[in-house]
Motif scaffolding. Structure first.
Motif, PDB file in Angstrom:
ATOM      1  N   LEU A   1     -16.055  69.091  -7.053  1.00 20.78           N
ATOM      2  CA  LEU A   1     -14.849  68.865  -7.852  1.00 20.78           C
ATOM      3  C   LEU A   1     -14.829  69.732  -9.115  1.00 20.78           C
ATOM      4  O   LEU A   1     -13.806  70.380  -9.387  1.00 20.78           O
TER       5      LEU A   1
ATOM      6  N   ASN B   1      -7.006  67.094  -5.537  1.00 23.97           N
ATOM      7  CA  ASN B   1      -8.382  67.590  -5.637  1.00 23.97           C
ATOM      8  C   ASN B   1      -9.370  66.519  -5.171  1.00 23.97           C
ATOM      9  O   ASN B   1     -10.318  66.818  -4.435  1.00 23.97           O
TER      10      ASN B   1
ATOM     11  N   ILE C   1     -15.093  73.088  -0.492  1.00 24.59           N
ATOM     12  CA  ILE C   1     -13.852  73.140  -1.278  1.00 24.59           C
ATOM     13  C   ILE C   1     -13.039  74.386  -0.938  1.00 24.59           C
ATOM     14  O   ILE C   1     -11.840  74.450  -1.201  1.00 24.59           O
TER      15      ILE C   1
ATOM     16  N   CYS D   1     -11.856  66.673  -1.756  1.00 21.77           N
ATOM     17  CA  CYS D   1     -13.301  66.429  -1.805  1.00 21.77           C
ATOM     18  C   CYS D   1     -13.713  65.245  -0.928  1.00 21.77           C
ATOM     19  O   CYS D   1     -14.874  65.148  -0.516  1.00 21.77           O
TER      20      CYS D   1
ATOM     21  N   MET E   1     -14.034  73.200  -8.013  1.00 20.26           N
ATOM     22  CA  MET E   1     -12.622  73.295  -7.647  1.00 20.26           C
ATOM     23  C   MET E   1     -11.745  73.416  -8.891  1.00 20.26           C
ATOM     24  O   MET E   1     -10.851  74.260  -8.957  1.00 20.26           O
ATOM     25  N   ARG E   2     -12.017  72.600  -9.880  1.00 18.50           N
ATOM     26  CA  ARG E   2     -11.231  72.636 -11.116  1.00 18.50           C
ATOM     27  C   ARG E   2     -11.403  73.978 -11.829  1.00 18.50           C
ATOM     28  O   ARG E   2     -10.449  74.513 -12.381  1.00 18.50           O
TER      29      ARG E   2
ATOM     30  N   LEU F   1      -9.352  76.558 -10.020  1.00 20.94           N
ATOM     31  CA  LEU F   1      -7.925  76.373 -10.311  1.00 20.94           C
ATOM     32  C   LEU F   1      -7.539  76.973 -11.657  1.00 20.94           C
ATOM     33  O   LEU F   1      -6.407  77.401 -11.843  1.00 20.94           O
TER      34      LEU F   1
ATOM     35  N   TRP G   1      -4.888  66.168  -9.850  1.00 22.14           N
ATOM     36  CA  TRP G   1      -6.185  65.519  -9.646  1.00 22.14           C
ATOM     37  C   TRP G   1      -6.244  64.776  -8.322  1.00 22.14           C
ATOM     38  O   TRP G   1      -7.268  64.802  -7.632  1.00 22.14           O
TER      39      TRP G   1
END
Length: 178
Positions: free
Chosen positions: A158, A105, A43, A109, A161-162, A165, A102
């Motif tokens: 994921l 993202n 990521i 991935c 990553m979120r 962010l 989303w």
């Protein structure tokens, strides 16, 4: 420490972390069904395109020391390089609009899932052909590798990553390395 030195250190840490995680978890990192936990690091190019090289070197080291031989060094490393470049491209596009979308993202991935499923799936079909022939072997191994990669990327990558962010301090650190 100047920015060039920071980038080099960052790349070296990524390479070492990728290789160490892959080798430490070797029983699940290699083979037809593999869950390379180290792939969660894929990521990073979404945020920091320069991390492509750390991931590539880390994969190269892990494959050099892994059980699948020279073909894995070339094909597996190429798959990681292409996946990282794809993730970096998605990140670049996302930064032009909204990196927290989303769809972007999910697409980021997906890059490791696609490239590893195709390239490593073909490599394993060649190295360990099933009695049914190359096509069937490729389908079986490709789906197994892509499935394991999807689990790692969407269950671990994921959410990571979120989290990145939403974490301004970490994003600022990554932005400072670009």
């Amino acid at each position: 420490m100047n920015i060039r030195t920071k980038k080099l250190v960052y790349e070296a840490v990524i390479a070492a972390l990728y290789a160490a995680l892959t080798l430490a978890l070797a029983p699940i990192s290699y083979g037809g069904v593999q869950f390379r936990v180290s792939e969660v690091l894929c990521i990073l190019p979404f945020f920091f395109p320069g991390s492509v090289w750390g991931l590539t070197v880390g994969c190269l080291l892990a494959n050099l020391l892994g059980p699948n031989g020279p073909l894995d060094v070339v094909v597996g490393t190429a798959a990681s390089l292409l996946a990282a470049l794809g993730t970096a491209a998605v990140g670049k596009a996302a930064r032009k609009s909204d990196p927290a979308r989303w769809g972007m993202n999910l697409l980021a991935c997906l890059m490791p899932v696609l490239f590893n499923g195709l390239l490593v799936g073909a490599e394993l079909a060649y190295l360990f052909p099933l009695d049914a022939g190359f096509r069937t072997s490729f389908l079986v191994f490709g789906l197994q590798v892509a499935g394991g990669e999807a689990v790692v990327m969407y269950v671990l990558g994921l959410p990571a990553m979120r989290y990145l962010l939403k974490n301004e301090k970490l994003r600022g650190t990554l932005a400072g390395l670009q």
